[in-house]
Scaffold this active site. Structure first.
Site, short mmCIF file in Angstrom:
data_model
loop_
_atom_site.label_atom_id
_atom_site.label_comp_id
_atom_site.label_asym_id
_atom_site.label_seq_id
_atom_site.Cartn_x
_atom_site.Cartn_y
_atom_site.Cartn_z
N THR A 1 1.02 -1.12 -0.09
CA THR A 1 -0.19 0.05 -0.02
C THR A 1 0.85 1.32 0.11
OG1 THR A 1 -1.90 1.20 1.07
CG2 THR A 1 -0.37 0.04 2.52
N HIS B 1 2.61 -12.05 13.67
CA HIS B 1 3.54 -12.72 14.43
C HIS B 1 3.31 -14.23 14.80
CE1 HIS B 1 7.24 -12.41 16.75
NE2 HIS B 1 7.06 -11.36 17.47
#
Length: 446
Positions: A367, A419
């Site tokens: 983005t 994560h």
């Protein structure tokens, strides 16, 4: 000769669509393949062309209504001999806008695919919709989205009655089951943040903020568009599912800025394509993803799915929302091929010409808020990816090079990563690879 206009199937996994805008009025002439109406689905917004030339005789499904595929939404008089009269061809009245308090907390009843009423499934059965889902052995017909919502809410799909085509269990059905007391997951521990996994963002808003703290003073209420509702849902799900961690770095873009400045005129003249910075970032991300394949992955429960193709989703800002078309097999394209594909996807995103498969199967996303003046940002992961790169604005700044101050064109890069799959060490190594490739760019563009 009357020609029926039906809700098209915009991809194998799509079984309903919402009409967002009619581009013609009853009584108006239409040409074959001329855009007739706009739809929004779980995957993409699109303009639907007229199947025949003639006069739009009747609109059967109004704006804001969601219907299954193959539903007749309009009729065209292909001969054009008799223009429809207002009494016969008036479009169904658009649903009255809900009262302010209801608008912000619950979508209008004309969009049942987004927020069905508790009685939606029984009502559909009573009006002649298939009473039970069709099964092949133990397999229930449903979409991946429906199955995901069922898993998250511990709902047995075999106990639901499908109202979709062929008895298929639709998103409307599963949301109705969630709202009307289907089996629930264990209650959240005291103090946990309120949230509804897989549900719409307005539910989270309702749980988190009392109504009296929303409606006060002078205000105006604007219902969310179908696309805005989809974005809200996907972002809430992403933040709930993926433990977001962020790594920030900066890269010296001076070499690339000077290369682009020297060659952009000749590039556009020779190839009839505008030269932007995006293919430079895509090319360097490809190098990073090849070196660190866990960043080009998805998570499925306790499994990590490592994708062999590099399909890069590139966020495109639209006047009415945001969409992420996917550049498939980016690793196979040369620089010119990347630039052509990027421009093509962006243009068709803005003109609602994308196909559903062109916004699916991404393995990594980029983005670029920098084009709007943003210095940097912390983007939300685009599921089912495990990482997204945010690109800030390219700006000249003083930096220290060999103990001397120099003015260089710099850019901040932010990697948001899941994560569960990607650790900080891998994330920073990936960023280091991208940074090095940008600063030491050696590939010609002409």
């Amino acid at each position: 000769m009357p020609v029926e206009v039906v809700m098209p199937q915009m991809g194998e996994s799509i079984f309903e669509g919402t009409i967002t805008k009619w581009l013609k009025k009853p009584g108006e002439k239409v040409e074959r393949d001329e855009p007739l109406f706009e739809i929004s689905t779980d995957k993409v917004d699109a303009e639907i062309p007229a199947p025949a030339a003639g006069v739009l005789k009747e609109i059967k499904v109004g704006e804001g209504q969601t219907v299954p595929i193959q539903t007749v939404v309009a009729v065209i008089d292909a001969d054009g001999a008799a223009a429809a009269t207002p009494a016969l061809a008036a479009a169904p009245a658009k649903a009255e806008a809900p009262k302010p308090a209801a608008t912000a907390l619950a979508p209008a009843t004309t969009t049942p695919a987004v927020a069905p009423s508790p009685a939606a499934a029984p009502a559909a059965a009573a009006t002649g919709a298939p009473a039970a889902p069709r099964r092949d052995g133990h397999r229930v017909h449903s979409s991946p989205l429906v199955r995901r919502l069922a898993r998250e809410h511990n709902i047995d799909l075999s106990t639901l009655r499908g109202t979709g085509v062929g008895g298929r269990i639709s998103k409307k059905d599963i949301l109705a089951a969630i709202q009307t007391g289907g089996p629930r997951p264990p209650a959240a521990a005291p103090g946990a943040a309120p949230g509804v996994p897989g549900a719409l963002a307005h539910v989270v808003l309702e749980n988190a903020v009392p109504r009296e703290r929303i409606y006060f003073g002078r205000y105006e209420v604007q219902p969310m568009s179908v696309m805005r509702q989809r974005i809200a849902e996907h972002m809430v799900v992403s933040k709930r599912v993926s433990p977001h961690v962020y790594s920030l770095d900066e890269a010296d873009m001076t070499r690339i800025v000077e290369l682009r400045e020297r060659t952009k005129g000749e590039f556009e003249k020779r190839y009839e394509v505008k030269l932007t910075f995006m293919p430079f970032f895509v090319r360097t991300c490809i190098e990073g993803l090849r070196a660190f394949p866990t960043v080009n992955a998805s998570a499925d429960g306790t499994n990590v799915v490592l994708h062999h193709e590099i399909n890069i989703g590139i966020a495109v800002a639209l006047d009415w929302g945001l969409i992420v078309p996917v550049l498939k097999n980016a690793e196979e394209k040369n620089f010119l091929g990347l630039q052509r594909a990027i421009n093509d996807l962006a243009e068709r995103a803005r003109t609602k010409k994308l196909k559903p498969e062109e916004v699916q199967e991404g393995t990594f996303s980029i983005t670029n808020p920098g084009v709007f003046g943003g210095l940097t940002g912390l983007p939300v992961i685009n599921q089912p990816n495990v990482a997204i790169l945010g690109i800030g604005g390219i700006q000249k700044r003083p930096v220290v090079i060999n103990d001397a101050i120099a003015i260089r064109s710099m850019v901040y890069l932010t990697l948001s990563y899941d994560h569960r799959v990607v650790d900080g060490a891998v994330a920073h190594q990936f960023m280091g690879k991208v940074k090095s490739a940008l600063e030491n760019w050696a590939e010609g563009v002409l």
